[in-house]
Design a protein around this motif. Structure first.
Motif, PDB file in Angstrom:
ATOM      1  N   ALA A   1       0.840  -1.190   0.000  1.00 40.91           N
ATOM      2  CA  ALA A   1       0.000   0.000   0.000  1.00 40.91           C
ATOM      3  C   ALA A   1       0.878   1.244   0.000  1.00 40.91           C
ATOM      4  N   HIS A   2       0.582   2.152  -0.898  1.00 40.33           N
ATOM      5  CA  HIS A   2       1.252   3.447  -1.018  1.00 40.33           C
ATOM      6  C   HIS A   2       0.400   4.423  -0.206  1.00 40.33           C
ATOM      7  N   VAL A   3       0.920   4.843   0.960  1.00 33.47           N
ATOM      8  CA  VAL A   3       0.109   5.575   1.939  1.00 33.47           C
ATOM      9  C   VAL A   3       0.741   6.928   2.251  1.00 33.47           C
ATOM     10  N   VAL A   4      -0.027   7.987   2.078  1.00 32.91           N
ATOM     11  CA  VAL A   4       0.446   9.338   2.375  1.00 32.91           C
ATOM     12  C   VAL A   4       0.495   9.548   3.883  1.00 32.91           C
ATOM     13  N   LEU A   5       1.619  10.073   4.375  1.00 30.98           N
ATOM     14  CA  LEU A   5       1.744  10.363   5.792  1.00 30.98           C
ATOM     15  C   LEU A   5       0.713  11.416   6.202  1.00 30.98           C
ATOM     16  N   GLY A   6       0.076  11.169   7.334  1.00 32.10           N
ATOM     17  CA  GLY A   6      -0.923  12.097   7.846  1.00 32.10           C
ATOM     18  C   GLY A   6      -2.320  11.858   7.323  1.00 32.10           C
ATOM     19  N   SER A   7      -2.489  10.888   6.417  1.00 28.84           N
ATOM     20  CA  SER A   7      -3.809  10.593   5.868  1.00 28.84           C
ATOM     21  C   SER A   7      -4.602   9.703   6.820  1.00 28.84           C
ATOM     22  N   ARG A   8      -5.884   9.528   6.513  1.00 28.75           N
ATOM     23  CA  ARG A   8      -6.711   8.647   7.339  1.00 28.75           C
ATOM     24  C   ARG A   8      -6.194   7.218   7.279  1.00 28.75           C
ATOM     25  N   VAL A   9      -5.788   6.780   6.098  1.00 33.11           N
ATOM     26  CA  VAL A   9      -5.261   5.419   5.978  1.00 33.11           C
ATOM     27  C   VAL A   9      -3.994   5.280   6.821  1.00 33.11           C
ATOM     28  N   ASP A  10      -3.155   6.293   6.814  1.00 33.87           N
ATOM     29  CA  ASP A  10      -1.924   6.266   7.602  1.00 33.87           C
ATOM     30  C   ASP A  10      -2.230   6.087   9.085  1.00 33.87           C
TER      31      ASP A  10
END
Length: 241
Positions: free
Chosen positions: A71-80
């Motif tokens: 998973a490519h996950v942006v820092l600070g996102s909900r997924v993160d």
């Protein structure tokens, strides 16, 4: 669409996977293992289903395409904030680095002796950017299957000594695969080649640039900072435990 999500999708459009399936706003991507970006699920936006099921769908897609679920996950996102609770961990062993910066900035057009931007990749360009004059089908697809791509080269004595890929998506220039032969480093060739690429992109209507660079690649970060680029956000690669 928020600016981070928009930028991530622009970069994904500039770096096309062999297989790119949508799950709501997410993009499940596979390209035979060539680069993390083209072999991971971009988790920006709303997948349209709850997170546990979305991650299971992403893992199933990866398995069907013969790649490791990532998973490519942006820092600070909900997924993160929630992915660790779903049994996923940061892939600290990722070959390109677990965490990367997305940098943005203006264009600084110029020219440099021996530098040019071609409409098609030459054998020397392939050798320097992909490691072989005979790229794999996945490499060929990711690097040369879309329109709006320029293949920057800088030659000395008939040999390609510096190379870069630029892809124009709307008004954005996506910069990637910048490489200089070890024997020709510290001669300003990367700066000269980039200026030439910026002039090419400017002529095609680009007004800004973006690039993705591993956090440990401080030399590249300093290079782009010299062109006025700054960190926009970061992302990390996550894998199931």
């Amino acid at each position: 669409m928020d600016t981070v999500t928009r930028l991530e999708h622009e970069c994904a459009q500039a770096w096309p996977a062999v297989v790119d399936e949508r799950l709501g706003d997410w993009r499940m991507r596979a390209a035979g293992g060539f680069t993390g970006r083209a072999n991971s699920t971009l988790t920006c936006g709303d997948p349209g289903i709850d997170l546990p099921l979305a991650l299971r769908r992403a893992a199933g897609f990866a398995e069907r395409n013969g790649i490791r679920p990532t998973a490519h996950v942006v820092l600070g996102s909900r997924v993160d904030a929630e992915i660790a609770g779903q049994g996923w961990v940061v892939n600290l062993d990722h070959p390109g680095g677990a965490e990367s910066l997305v940098m943005i900035g203006p264009l600084s057009p110029g020219a440099h002796e021996g530098a040019r931007v071609d409409d098609a990749p030459s054998p020397g360009w392939w050798e320097l950017t992909a490691g072989s004059q005979e790229p794999s089908s996945a490499q060929r697809h990711v690097l040369s299957s879309i329109s709006g791509v320029g293949y920057g080269v800088l030659e000395r004595d008939g040999q390609v000594v510096a190379a870069v890929r630029g892809a124009v998506v709307g008004d954005l220039l996506h910069v990637a695969r910048l490489a200089v032969r070890p024997s020709h480093r510290r001669q300003g060739l990367a700066v000269g080649l980039l200026k030439t690429l910026y002039a090419w992109a400017d002529a095609k209507g680009a007004k800004r640039q973006a690039l993705q660079v591993a956090e440990h690649n401080t030399a590249a970060i300093r290079l782009y900072e010299g062109f006025g680029c700054a960190e926009h956000h970061r992302y990390r690669y996550w894998i199931p435990c």
